[in-house]
Design an enzyme around this catalytic site. Structure first.
Site, PDB file in Angstrom:
ATOM      1  N   TYR A 148       0.818  -1.212   0.000  1.00  0.00           N
ATOM      2  CA  TYR A 148       0.000   0.000   0.000  1.00  0.00           C
ATOM      3  C   TYR A 148       0.856   1.267   0.000  1.00  0.00           C
ATOM      4  O   TYR A 148       0.424   2.310  -0.473  1.00  0.00           O
ATOM      5  CB  TYR A 148      -0.894   0.051   1.254  1.00  0.00           C
ATOM      6  CG  TYR A 148      -2.227  -0.639   1.121  1.00  0.00           C
ATOM      7  CD1 TYR A 148      -2.314  -1.973   0.746  1.00  0.00           C
ATOM      8  CD2 TYR A 148      -3.411   0.046   1.390  1.00  0.00           C
ATOM      9  CE1 TYR A 148      -3.537  -2.605   0.648  1.00  0.00           C
ATOM     10  CE2 TYR A 148      -4.640  -0.578   1.295  1.00  0.00           C
ATOM     11  CZ  TYR A 148      -4.702  -1.903   0.927  1.00  0.00           C
ATOM     12  OH  TYR A 148      -5.915  -2.517   0.836  1.00  0.00           O
TER      13      TYR A 148
ATOM     14  N   LYS B 135       3.385 -15.163   1.563  1.00  0.00           N
ATOM     15  CA  LYS B 135       3.556 -15.843   0.275  1.00  0.00           C
ATOM     16  C   LYS B 135       5.046 -16.122   0.108  1.00  0.00           C
ATOM     17  O   LYS B 135       5.689 -15.733  -0.875  1.00  0.00           O
ATOM     18  CB  LYS B 135       2.988 -14.961  -0.856  1.00  0.00           C
ATOM     19  CG  LYS B 135       2.900 -15.613  -2.203  1.00  0.00           C
ATOM     20  CD  LYS B 135       1.845 -16.716  -2.316  1.00  0.00           C
ATOM     21  CE  LYS B 135       1.934 -17.414  -3.656  1.00  0.00           C
ATOM     22  NZ  LYS B 135       1.092 -18.629  -3.746  1.00  0.00           N
TER      23      LYS B 135
ATOM     24  N   ASP C 266      -2.720 -18.142  -0.277  1.00  0.00           N
ATOM     25  CA  ASP C 266      -3.737 -18.825  -1.094  1.00  0.00           C
ATOM     26  C   ASP C 266      -4.385 -19.958  -0.299  1.00  0.00           C
ATOM     27  O   ASP C 266      -5.606 -20.140  -0.299  1.00  0.00           O
ATOM     28  CB  ASP C 266      -3.152 -19.318  -2.430  1.00  0.00           C
ATOM     29  CG  ASP C 266      -1.864 -20.111  -2.285  1.00  0.00           C
ATOM     30  OD1 ASP C 266      -1.279 -20.141  -1.175  1.00  0.00           O
ATOM     31  OD2 ASP C 266      -1.428 -20.710  -3.284  1.00  0.00           O
TER      32      ASP C 266
ATOM     33  N   ASP D   8      -6.184  -7.046   4.112  1.00  0.00           N
ATOM     34  CA  ASP D   8      -7.353  -6.394   3.517  1.00  0.00           C
ATOM     35  C   ASP D   8      -8.281  -7.458   2.932  1.00  0.00           C
ATOM     36  O   ASP D   8      -9.484  -7.471   3.191  1.00  0.00           O
ATOM     37  CB  ASP D   8      -6.891  -5.427   2.414  1.00  0.00           C
ATOM     38  CG  ASP D   8      -8.055  -4.751   1.712  1.00  0.00           C
ATOM     39  OD1 ASP D   8      -8.979  -4.288   2.420  1.00  0.00           O
ATOM     40  OD2 ASP D   8      -8.051  -4.694   0.470  1.00  0.00           O
TER      41      ASP D   8
ATOM     42  N   ASP E 214     -12.040  -9.250   4.683  1.00  0.00           N
ATOM     43  CA  ASP E 214     -13.341  -9.267   4.010  1.00  0.00           C
ATOM     44  C   ASP E 214     -13.874 -10.694   3.939  1.00  0.00           C
ATOM     45  O   ASP E 214     -15.055 -10.941   4.166  1.00  0.00           O
ATOM     46  CB  ASP E 214     -13.230  -8.717   2.567  1.00  0.00           C
ATOM     47  CG  ASP E 214     -13.501  -7.211   2.491  1.00  0.00           C
ATOM     48  OD1 ASP E 214     -13.233  -6.517   3.482  1.00  0.00           O
ATOM     49  OD2 ASP E 214     -13.978  -6.752   1.436  1.00  0.00           O
TER      50      ASP E 214
HETATM   51  C1  IPM Z   1     -10.321  -1.322   4.303  1.00  0.00           C
HETATM   52  C2  IPM Z   1     -10.638  -0.686   2.971  1.00  0.00           C
HETATM   53  C3  IPM Z   1      -9.511   0.275   2.595  1.00  0.00           C
HETATM   54  C4  IPM Z   1      -8.229  -0.534   2.489  1.00  0.00           C
HETATM   55  C5  IPM Z   1      -9.769   1.068   1.309  1.00  0.00           C
HETATM   56  C6  IPM Z   1     -11.079   1.852   1.376  1.00  0.00           C
HETATM   57  C7  IPM Z   1      -8.628   1.996   0.983  1.00  0.00           C
HETATM   58  O1  IPM Z   1     -10.848  -1.664   2.020  1.00  0.00           O
HETATM   59  O2  IPM Z   1     -10.231  -0.594   5.300  1.00  0.00           O
HETATM   60  O3  IPM Z   1     -10.178  -2.545   4.350  1.00  0.00           O
HETATM   61  O4  IPM Z   1      -7.945  -1.114   1.432  1.00  0.00           O
HETATM   62  O5  IPM Z   1      -7.497  -0.597   3.478  1.00  0.00           O
HETATM   63 MG    MG Z   2     -10.843  -3.655   2.770  1.00  0.00          MG
END
Ligand code: IPM
Ligand code: MG
Length: 362
Positions: free
Chosen positions: A141, A191, A224, A248, A252
Site C-alpha cells: 500500500y 507468500k 492462497d 485487507d 473481508d
Molecule cells: C479497508 C478498505 C480500505 C483498504 C480502502 C477503502 C482503501 O478496504 O479498510 O479494508 O484497502 O485498506
Molecule cells: Mg478492505
C-alpha cells in the site's frame, strides 16, 4: 475529566451508521456516567467537497487533539474521476499513516443468532472466533517506488511490496500479545514460496515468537491456502497476523463467516493514537436510504471503549445490547433471511440504544 472523540462520518453510508452509533454513545453519557464529548470532522470525499482535501488540515488537528477517532467510511463513484491524491481512499491511507496506526485488529466472531445469515453451512462456522491482525501502514500500500510510466509498447504500472524488520517485529508482537488474551495460537500468513518480502516476514515472525513468546503457538500459512482454509475449516484459526494487502483481502473473507460484512468492527492502533471503524466500505448503492447495518460501527465504538477509553465494562454492555437486539430478531437487510422482516438503519440504532438503556436500569 471527560474524554474527547473525533467523529469522521465520511461518505456514502458513513453518516448514517455514525449517526446511529452516536445514539449509543449518547446513552452511555446519560445512563452510564461516561463523560464523552465529540466533534465532527471531514474525511474522504466529504473532505474534498468541503476543503478540497480528503484529509483536511482541520481534521488533522482535530484527531490529534482527541482521545480516539471514530470513522464511518470513505469513497464513492462521485470522486473516482479525481486525481489519485485527491480521492477519498487517499484520505483514509493518509490518516492511518499520519497517526502511525500500524496495528489493525479485525475480529470475526460468529454470533449464534446469525448462523443462518451466512452463506456457509452452520456446522462449518459455528463457534468461529478469529482475530485478524493486519499491518496497516506499510507493505504494498505504501511501498516505493510506485507509479505508471510510459514505455515502448505501452504503459507499465508498478508497486513495491516491502517490509523492514522493525515493521514486521512490531506487528508480530501485537499479534502474539493479542493471542495471550485468547487461545494462544497465531497463524502468520504470507507468500514466502514466491516473495522475498514474505521470506523475511516469516523469518522475523518466527524469531519474535522464539525469543519473546514461547508460550504462544506459531504456524505459517501461504495466503492462497489461508483463503481456502478460512472457508473450509475456519475454526482452526485463532489469531491471524499478516501484511497490509493480504489482511485487507482475508478480513473481508472472514467477515462473510459472520453472515455480513456489516457486522465487523475494527481498531487501528499506533504508539499514540487510535482509530475505530467498520471494515466495510461506504456502500454508495444504498447510501442515504436508511438501509445500512450500523452494527459494525456500534461494535467499533465498543472496541474504542475497551482499548482507548479504559471502559471495558461499558464495552461489554454495548456488545451485550447488540446481542440482545439480534436475539429479538431485529435484522437489517444484509442480515435478513428470505422473507424475514427487515428494519432500517435508524431503527437498528434505536433498538440497540434502547436495549442498552435497559441494561443500565437493571
Ligand atoms: C479497508 C478498505 C480500505 C483498504 C480502502 C477503502 C482503501 O478496504 O479498510 O479494508 O484497502 O485498506
Ligand atoms: Mg478492505
Amino acid at each position: 475529566m471527560g474524554v474527547k472523540i473525533a467523529v469522521l462520518p465520511g461518505d456514502g453510508i458513513g453518516p448514517e451508521i455514525v449517526r446511529e452509533t452516536l445514539k449509543v454513545l449518547d446513552v452511555l453519557n446519560t445512563h452510564f456516567g461516561l463523560n464523552a464529548e465529540w466533534e465532527e470532522g471531514l474525511i474522504g470525499g466529504a473532505g474534498y467537497d468541503g476543503a478540497r482535501d480528503p484529509y483536511p488540515e482541520a481534521t488533522q488537528r482535530l484527531v490529534k487533539a482527541s482521545d480516539a477517532v471514530l470513522l464511518g467510511a470513505v469513497g464513492g463513484p462521485k470522486w473516482e474521476p479525481l486525481a489519485k491524491p485527491l480521492r477519498p481512499e487517499a484520505g483514509l491511507l493518509r490518516i492511518r499513516e499520519d497517526l502511525g496506526l500500524f496495528a489493525n485488529y479485525r475480529p470475526a466472531k460468529v454470533q449464534t443468532q446469525l448462523l443462518a445469515a451466512s452463506t456457509l453451512k452452520p456446522e462449518v462456522i459455528e463457534g468461529v472466533d478469529i482475530l485478524v491482525v493486519r499491518e496497516l501502514v506499510s507493505g504494498v500500500y505504501f511501498g516505493q517506488p510506485r507509479g505508471i510510466v510510459e514505455e515502448e509498447g505501452g504503459r507499465r504500472g508498478f508497486n513495491t511490496m516491502s517490509y523492514c524488520e522493525s515493521e514486521i517485529r512490531r506487528i508480530a508482537r501485537k499479534a502474539f500479545e493479542a493471542a495471550r488474551l485468547r487461545d494462544r495460537r497465531v497463524c502468520s500468513v504470507d507468500k514466502a514460496n514466491v516473495l522475498e518480502v514474505s521470506e523475511l516476514w516469516r523469518e522475523v515472525v518466527s524469531e519474535v515468537q522464539a525469543r519473546e513468546f514461547p508460550d504462544v503457538r506459531l504456524t505459517h500459512m501461504y495466503v492462497d491456502n489461508a483463503a481456502m482454509q478460512l472457508i473450509r475449516a475456519p475454526r482452526q484459526f485463532d489469531v491471524i497476523v499478516t501484511g497490509n494487502l493480504f489482511g485487507d483481502i482475508l478480513s473481508d473473507e472472514a467477515s462473510m463467516l459472520t453472515g455480513s460484512i456489516g457486522m465487523l468492527p475494527s481498531a487501528s492502533i499506533g504508539e499514540r493514537y487510535a482509530m475505530y471503524e467498520p471494515i466495510h466500505g461506504s456502500a454508495p448503492d444504498i447510501a442515504g436510504q436508511d438501509k445500512a447495518n450500523p452494527l459494525a460501527t456500534i461494535l467499533s465504538l465498543a472496541m474504542m471503549l475497551r482499548y482507548s477509553l479504559n471502559a471495558a465494562e461499558l464495552a461489554t454492555k454495548v456488545e451485550r445490547a447488540v446481542d440482545l437486539v439480534l436475539d429479538d430478531g431485529v435484522r437489517t437487510a444484509d442480515l435478513a433471511l428470505d422473507g424475514g422482516a427487515v428494519v432500517s438503519c435508524s431503527a437498528m440504532g434505536t433498538a440497540v440504544a434502547e436495549r442498552l438503556k435497559m441494561l443500565g436500569d437493571e
